[in-house]
Scaffold this motif. Structure first.
Motif, PDB file in Angstrom:
ATOM      1  N   ASN A 173     -65.410 -37.054  38.342  1.00 25.99           N
ATOM      2  CA  ASN A 173     -65.370 -36.817  36.896  1.00 25.99           C
ATOM      3  C   ASN A 173     -66.746 -36.642  36.257  1.00 25.99           C
ATOM      4  N   GLU A 174     -67.709 -36.184  37.009  1.00 25.40           N
ATOM      5  CA  GLU A 174     -69.051 -35.950  36.444  1.00 25.40           C
ATOM      6  C   GLU A 174     -69.118 -34.625  35.681  1.00 25.40           C
ATOM      7  N   ILE A 175     -70.054 -34.581  34.753  1.00 24.34           N
ATOM      8  CA  ILE A 175     -70.432 -33.339  34.078  1.00 24.34           C
ATOM      9  C   ILE A 175     -71.585 -32.740  34.877  1.00 24.34           C
ATOM     10  N   ALA A 176     -71.441 -31.494  35.317  1.00 22.05           N
ATOM     11  CA  ALA A 176     -72.483 -30.840  36.121  1.00 22.05           C
ATOM     12  C   ALA A 176     -73.065 -29.654  35.353  1.00 22.05           C
ATOM     13  N   LEU A 177     -74.382 -29.603  35.291  1.00 21.15           N
ATOM     14  CA  LEU A 177     -75.080 -28.506  34.615  1.00 21.15           C
ATOM     15  C   LEU A 177     -75.990 -27.815  35.621  1.00 21.15           C
ATOM     16  N   VAL A 178     -75.735 -26.538  35.869  1.00 22.32           N
ATOM     17  CA  VAL A 178     -76.490 -25.769  36.862  1.00 22.32           C
ATOM     18  C   VAL A 178     -77.523 -24.924  36.116  1.00 22.32           C
ATOM     19  N   MET A 179     -78.802 -25.268  36.329  1.00 24.33           N
ATOM     20  CA  MET A 179     -79.884 -24.657  35.540  1.00 24.33           C
ATOM     21  C   MET A 179     -81.118 -24.426  36.427  1.00 24.33           C
ATOM     22  N   THR A 180     -80.926 -23.876  37.610  1.00 28.86           N
ATOM     23  CA  THR A 180     -82.047 -23.744  38.533  1.00 28.86           C
ATOM     24  C   THR A 180     -82.821 -22.446  38.279  1.00 28.86           C
ATOM     25  N   HIS A 181     -83.858 -22.251  39.091  1.00 29.17           N
ATOM     26  CA  HIS A 181     -84.749 -21.089  38.979  1.00 29.17           C
ATOM     27  C   HIS A 181     -84.268 -19.913  39.822  1.00 29.17           C
ATOM     28  N   ASP A 182     -83.127 -20.060  40.515  1.00 27.93           N
ATOM     29  CA  ASP A 182     -82.709 -19.101  41.529  1.00 27.93           C
ATOM     30  C   ASP A 182     -81.213 -18.794  41.373  1.00 27.93           C
ATOM     31  N   HIS A 183     -80.882 -17.525  41.076  1.00 28.19           N
ATOM     32  CA  HIS A 183     -79.483 -17.138  40.858  1.00 28.19           C
ATOM     33  C   HIS A 183     -78.634 -17.358  42.106  1.00 28.19           C
ATOM     34  N   LYS A 197     -63.473 -30.125  43.364  1.00 25.98           N
ATOM     35  CA  LYS A 197     -62.221 -30.166  42.592  1.00 25.98           C
ATOM     36  C   LYS A 197     -62.068 -31.412  41.719  1.00 25.98           C
ATOM     37  N   ASP A 198     -63.177 -32.049  41.374  1.00 21.87           N
ATOM     38  CA  ASP A 198     -63.058 -33.253  40.546  1.00 21.87           C
ATOM     39  C   ASP A 198     -64.117 -33.331  39.451  1.00 21.87           C
ATOM     40  N   CYS A 199     -64.796 -32.220  39.184  1.00 18.72           N
ATOM     41  CA  CYS A 199     -65.807 -32.239  38.115  1.00 18.72           C
ATOM     42  C   CYS A 199     -65.115 -32.205  36.756  1.00 18.72           C
ATOM     43  N   ARG A 200     -65.652 -32.964  35.846  1.00 20.11           N
ATOM     44  CA  ARG A 200     -65.106 -32.993  34.485  1.00 20.11           C
ATOM     45  C   ARG A 200     -65.467 -31.716  33.733  1.00 20.11           C
ATOM     46  N   PHE A 201     -66.645 -31.183  34.036  1.00 17.77           N
ATOM     47  CA  PHE A 201     -67.152 -29.990  33.348  1.00 17.77           C
ATOM     48  C   PHE A 201     -68.233 -29.371  34.223  1.00 17.77           C
ATOM     49  N   ILE A 202     -68.218 -28.045  34.356  1.00 15.71           N
ATOM     50  CA  ILE A 202     -69.284 -27.329  35.062  1.00 15.71           C
ATOM     51  C   ILE A 202     -69.880 -26.317  34.095  1.00 15.71           C
ATOM     52  N   GLY A 203     -71.154 -26.482  33.805  1.00 11.24           N
ATOM     53  CA  GLY A 203     -71.853 -25.557  32.918  1.00 11.24           C
ATOM     54  C   GLY A 203     -72.918 -24.800  33.687  1.00 11.24           C
ATOM     55  N   LEU A 204     -73.021 -23.522  33.435  1.00 11.43           N
ATOM     56  CA  LEU A 204     -73.981 -22.661  34.136  1.00 11.43           C
ATOM     57  C   LEU A 204     -74.826 -21.922  33.112  1.00 11.43           C
ATOM     58  N   GLU A 227     -59.673 -22.291  38.227  1.00 12.93           N
ATOM     59  CA  GLU A 227     -60.939 -22.843  38.721  1.00 12.93           C
ATOM     60  C   GLU A 227     -62.114 -22.018  38.218  1.00 12.93           C
ATOM     61  N   ILE A 228     -61.970 -20.708  38.263  1.00 15.85           N
ATOM     62  CA  ILE A 228     -63.052 -19.824  37.804  1.00 15.85           C
ATOM     63  C   ILE A 228     -63.300 -20.018  36.309  1.00 15.85           C
ATOM     64  N   ASP A 229     -62.229 -20.141  35.541  1.00  9.07           N
ATOM     65  CA  ASP A 229     -62.369 -20.327  34.085  1.00  9.07           C
ATOM     66  C   ASP A 229     -62.958 -21.683  33.726  1.00  9.07           C
ATOM     67  N   SER A 230     -62.956 -22.633  34.674  1.00  9.86           N
ATOM     68  CA  SER A 230     -63.515 -23.960  34.398  1.00  9.86           C
ATOM     69  C   SER A 230     -65.047 -23.953  34.440  1.00  9.86           C
ATOM     70  N   VAL A 231     -65.630 -22.850  34.891  1.00 12.15           N
ATOM     71  CA  VAL A 231     -67.097 -22.710  34.889  1.00 12.15           C
ATOM     72  C   VAL A 231     -67.504 -22.098  33.552  1.00 12.15           C
ATOM     73  N   HIS A 232     -68.250 -22.848  32.783  1.00 14.36           N
ATOM     74  CA  HIS A 232     -68.638 -22.405  31.437  1.00 14.36           C
ATOM     75  C   HIS A 232     -70.002 -21.718  31.485  1.00 14.36           C
ATOM     76  N   CYS A 233     -69.978 -20.407  31.352  1.00 14.65           N
ATOM     77  CA  CYS A 233     -71.211 -19.615  31.368  1.00 14.65           C
ATOM     78  C   CYS A 233     -71.066 -18.479  30.360  1.00 14.65           C
ATOM     79  N   PRO A 234     -72.030 -18.315  29.449  1.00 12.30           N
ATOM     80  CA  PRO A 234     -73.217 -19.155  29.230  1.00 12.30           C
ATOM     81  C   PRO A 234     -72.808 -20.533  28.698  1.00 12.30           C
ATOM     82  N   VAL A 235     -73.417 -21.587  29.242  1.00  8.80           N
ATOM     83  CA  VAL A 235     -73.142 -22.931  28.795  1.00  8.80           C
ATOM     84  C   VAL A 235     -73.766 -23.143  27.418  1.00  8.80           C
TER      85      VAL A 235
END
Length: 291
Positions: A173-183, A197-204, A227-235
């Motif tokens: 149930n973690e909130i994950a934010l993907v903000m690296t320097h490499d696509h 399959k257990d993230c509370r939120f995925i932001g990109l 699953e694809i729609d659960s990735v929030h981009c742009p976060v």
């Protein structure tokens, strides 16, 4: 280990650090007792702050508090009577009634992948929240820079050869934010996070073009549309525009706060009531009977 910090100072520190803790309050005394009513102390798994009188009384209270901390199903509050002569073998001879209130580790856990400009600003904003934040990168120079500057007390930096290693250490149930320097790394992280399959939120972090490109690749990787729609981009919140690091960081922080507030509202609606006056009076009455 006992600290010289007062319970008021400790309260601020343990909340910021995202620790579980118990606050102990003396709610009543009969006869001779080491401290007066309303004395308080705070207890964590490793430390205690302030005092309710020391000796075997305090030792017994600390043992009770740590038992609560180690059991995830512990009640949120417990009333206890301590006849000092009978239970703690203290010569005071009176009785002390204490209230132990258990505050678990924050439910809000956030992992930020990447230590770039936006993430650095975001960490300082989220550092004011009651959340446990893991900040991950593979670039040693950036990790060292952040440690030198000093981080908010609720932020823990992690350095890996590959940031993907951290995903196995994340909690449910973690909130994950993907903000690296490499696509390419961003995509690998998103794919691995979806596999959990257990993230509370995925932001990109990224543009709408990047979002479309990633969604096409995720379809090819056989992820479901949900699953694809659960990735929030742009976060971030659409209402907050701007491309400067602080503007993007505020936008992301606003979205995270929004998610947390919605969850808290649902959780509070399910909570039961606290201790009644009858329960407290019964404890104090039994305290009188034992003296």
């Amino acid at each position: 280990m006992m600290s010289s910090m007062s319970w008021v100072q400790a309260l601020q520190e343990v909340e910021k650090a995202g620790q579980a803790w118990v606050i102990v309050t003396v709610i009543g005394t009969q006869g001779s007792a080491p401290r007066e009513s309303s004395s308080k102390m705070i207890i964590t798994e490793e430390h205690s702050f302030d005092t309710i009188g020391g000796g075997q009384l305090e030792y017994a209270v600390c043992q009770k508090a740590r038992a609560m901390l180690q059991d995830a199903s512990s009640p949120s509050h417990v009333l206890e009577n301590f006849p000092l002569a009978a239970k703690t073998n203290q010569c005071c001879g009176g009785t002390v009634s204490v209230l132990l209130e258990y505050f678990p580790e924050p439910a809000n856990k956030i992992t930020i992948f990447g230590m770039g400009h936006v993430a650095t600003t975001l960490v300082n904003v989220l550092g004011n929240m009651q959340a446990k934040i893991s900040w991950v990168d593979s670039r040693e120079n950036l990790a060292q820079d952040q440690n030198i500057k000093g981080l908010p007390s609720n932020v823990t930096p992690f350095l890996y050869e590959s940031m993907l290693e951290h995903i196995d250490h994340m909690s449910h149930n973690e909130i994950a934010l993907v903000m690296t320097h490499d696509h390419a790394l961003d995509y690998q992280l998103v794919e691995a996070l979806l596999d959990r399959k257990d993230c509370r939120f995925i932001g990109l972090i990224g543009s709408k073009t990047k979002a479309l490109r990633f969604k096409k690749r995720l379809v090819s990787a056989s992820f479901s549309q949900a699953e694809i729609d659960s990735v929030h981009c742009p976060v971030g919140l659409n209402e907050i525009a701007g491309k400067k690091p602080f503007e993007i960081a505020i936008s992301i922080a606003g979205q995270i706060i929004q998610i947390i507030q919605i969850t808290q509202t649902k959780t509070e609606a399910k909570k039961g009531s606290g201790l009644t006056w009858k329960e407290i009076n019964n404890t104090l009455s039994s305290s009188v009977a034992e003296t």
